[in-house]
Design an enzyme around this catalytic site. Structure first.
Site, mmCIF file in Angstrom:
data_model
loop_
_atom_site.group_PDB
_atom_site.id
_atom_site.type_symbol
_atom_site.label_atom_id
_atom_site.label_comp_id
_atom_site.label_asym_id
_atom_site.label_seq_id
_atom_site.Cartn_x
_atom_site.Cartn_y
_atom_site.Cartn_z
ATOM 1 N N LYS A 238 0.978 -1.191 -0.033
ATOM 2 C CA LYS A 238 -0.179 -0.160 0.020
ATOM 3 C C LYS A 238 0.724 1.285 0.011
ATOM 4 C CE LYS A 238 -2.114 -0.897 3.821
ATOM 5 N NZ LYS A 238 -1.864 -2.304 4.173
ATOM 6 N N ARG B 258 -10.026 0.680 8.641
ATOM 7 C CA ARG B 258 -9.428 -0.755 8.909
ATOM 8 C C ARG B 258 -10.421 -1.615 9.748
ATOM 9 N NH1 ARG B 258 -3.615 0.397 8.936
ATOM 10 N NH2 ARG B 258 -2.348 -1.292 9.308
ATOM 11 N N ARG C 152 11.598 -6.866 5.216
ATOM 12 C CA ARG C 152 11.410 -5.433 4.904
ATOM 13 C C ARG C 152 12.394 -4.454 5.821
ATOM 14 N NH1 ARG C 152 5.758 -2.442 4.773
ATOM 15 N NH2 ARG C 152 5.327 -2.818 7.011
ATOM 16 N N ARG D 1 11.291 -2.146 10.980
ATOM 17 C CA ARG D 1 10.209 -1.475 11.970
ATOM 18 C C ARG D 1 10.064 -2.628 12.951
ATOM 19 N NH1 ARG D 1 4.760 0.052 8.137
ATOM 20 N NH2 ARG D 1 4.105 -1.096 10.019
ATOM 21 N N ARG E 44 -0.770 -9.136 13.362
ATOM 22 C CA ARG E 44 -1.206 -8.059 12.600
ATOM 23 C C ARG E 44 -1.760 -8.812 11.560
ATOM 24 N NH1 ARG E 44 3.945 -5.183 10.348
ATOM 25 N NH2 ARG E 44 2.481 -3.735 9.124
HETATM 26 P P1 AMP Z 1 0.656 0.495 8.721
HETATM 27 O O1 AMP Z 1 1.969 1.302 8.462
HETATM 28 O O2 AMP Z 1 -0.519 0.924 7.957
HETATM 29 O O3 AMP Z 1 0.859 -1.077 8.664
HETATM 30 O O4 AMP Z 1 0.056 0.642 10.477
HETATM 31 C C1 AMP Z 1 0.788 0.357 11.540
HETATM 32 C C2 AMP Z 1 0.147 0.150 13.118
HETATM 33 O O5 AMP Z 1 -0.510 1.504 12.899
HETATM 34 C C3 AMP Z 1 -0.991 -0.660 12.690
HETATM 35 O O6 AMP Z 1 -0.500 -2.028 12.991
HETATM 36 C C4 AMP Z 1 -1.821 -0.212 13.986
HETATM 37 O O7 AMP Z 1 -1.399 -0.624 15.161
HETATM 38 C C5 AMP Z 1 -1.761 1.337 13.483
HETATM 39 N N1 AMP Z 1 -2.951 1.966 12.629
HETATM 40 C C6 AMP Z 1 -2.586 2.263 11.453
HETATM 41 N N2 AMP Z 1 -3.699 2.612 10.744
HETATM 42 C C7 AMP Z 1 -4.678 2.132 11.673
HETATM 43 C C8 AMP Z 1 -6.280 2.384 11.642
HETATM 44 N N3 AMP Z 1 -6.599 2.987 10.627
HETATM 45 N N4 AMP Z 1 -6.848 1.775 12.611
HETATM 46 C C9 AMP Z 1 -6.263 1.662 13.713
HETATM 47 N N5 AMP Z 1 -4.932 1.503 14.092
HETATM 48 C C10 AMP Z 1 -4.070 1.790 12.849
#
Ligand code: AMP
Length: 217
Positions: A17, A92, A131, A164, A175
């Site tokens: 993404k 989400r 990654r 990360r 996740r």
């Molecule tokens: P990402 O970088 O999109 O993989 O997001 C990393 C982490 O941020 C996720 O595993 C969640 O803990 C938190 N996070 C990101 N976007 C959301 C969302 N829309 N709702 C809730 N938690 C989020």
């Protein structure tokens, strides 16, 4: 369908993404709104909220909806979103999708498409585990699929790459579990609304991008 610019980029962690959102952002000259990036920045602050967010992210869970909804609501009000936007990592849950509908309605905006990147679980685990990111420019590498030229250093910035903390194996599985339980139901939700554009996310970044452009025009 005419050329569209108000998008949700949807898919499991590791689907690409971020990579595609960046490409789309350059192509359409519209902002990428990554809730993950915004929350990672918030985590670095020295506040009780930052510590709470940090713990949730380390477990691979979702942070409270009220927080992300407020973040997105404020961000979408900014001037640069007037010509469109790419939501990366939001919504989400169905609850967040409903909140997004309310926000867009109140701001006189609407979604043009939900681009869904489809990648198998096996591939996701391999991608996330390998990654690595550059701390200076944010460029993403993969130790075997897209390695840096020099040993774990950014090709451009020369800074040592980092992993990360939520890309470690125990958190990755958490996740993905959260994704299948909480986020995947959104596929049906957006399919029923006629907004879903499924894309094969395993064909390589440039091909995936070309596929996305072809379903948007
Ligand atoms: P990402 O970088 O999109 O993989 O997001 C990393 C982490 O941020 C996720 O595993 C969640 O803990 C938190 N996070 C990101 N976007 C959301 C969302 N829309 N709702 C809730 N938690 C989020």
């Amino acid at each position: 369908m005419t050329k569209t610019t108000s998008l949700v980029l949807f898919g499991p962690p590791g689907a690409g993404k971020g990579t595609q959102a960046e490409k789309l952002s350059h192509h359409f000259t519209i902002p990428q709104i990554s809730t993950g990036n915004i929350l990672r920045k918030l985590r670095t602050e020295d506040t009780p909220l930052a510590r709470e967010v940090s713990e949730v992210m380390l477990r691979g869970d979702l942070v409270p909806a009220s927080l992300v909804v407020d973040i997105v609501e404020e961000r979408l009000k900014e001037k640069d979103c007037g010509a469109g936007f790419i939501l990366d990592g939001f919504p989400r849950t169905v609850e967040q999708a409903k909140a997004l509908e309310r926000i867009l309605g109140e701001q006189g905006k609407q979604l043009d498409a939900v681009v869904s990147l489809e990648v198998s679980e096996k591939e996701l685990v391999a991608r996330l585990g390998g990654r690595r990111l550059c701390p200076a420019c944010g460029r993403a590498y993969h130790l075997s699929m897209n390695p840096p030229k020099e040993d774990e250093r950014c090709d451009t910035c020369k800074k040592p790459l980092f992993q990360r903390d939520d890309d470690r194996e125990d958190t990755i599985l958490g996740r993905l579990r959260v994704y299948w339980h909480e986020t995947a139901p959104l596929v049906d939700y957006y399919r029923h609304q006629g907004l879903l554009r499924p894309i094969d996310g395993e064909t390589g970044p440039d091909r995936v991008f070309a596929q996305i452009l072809s379903v948007l025009t």
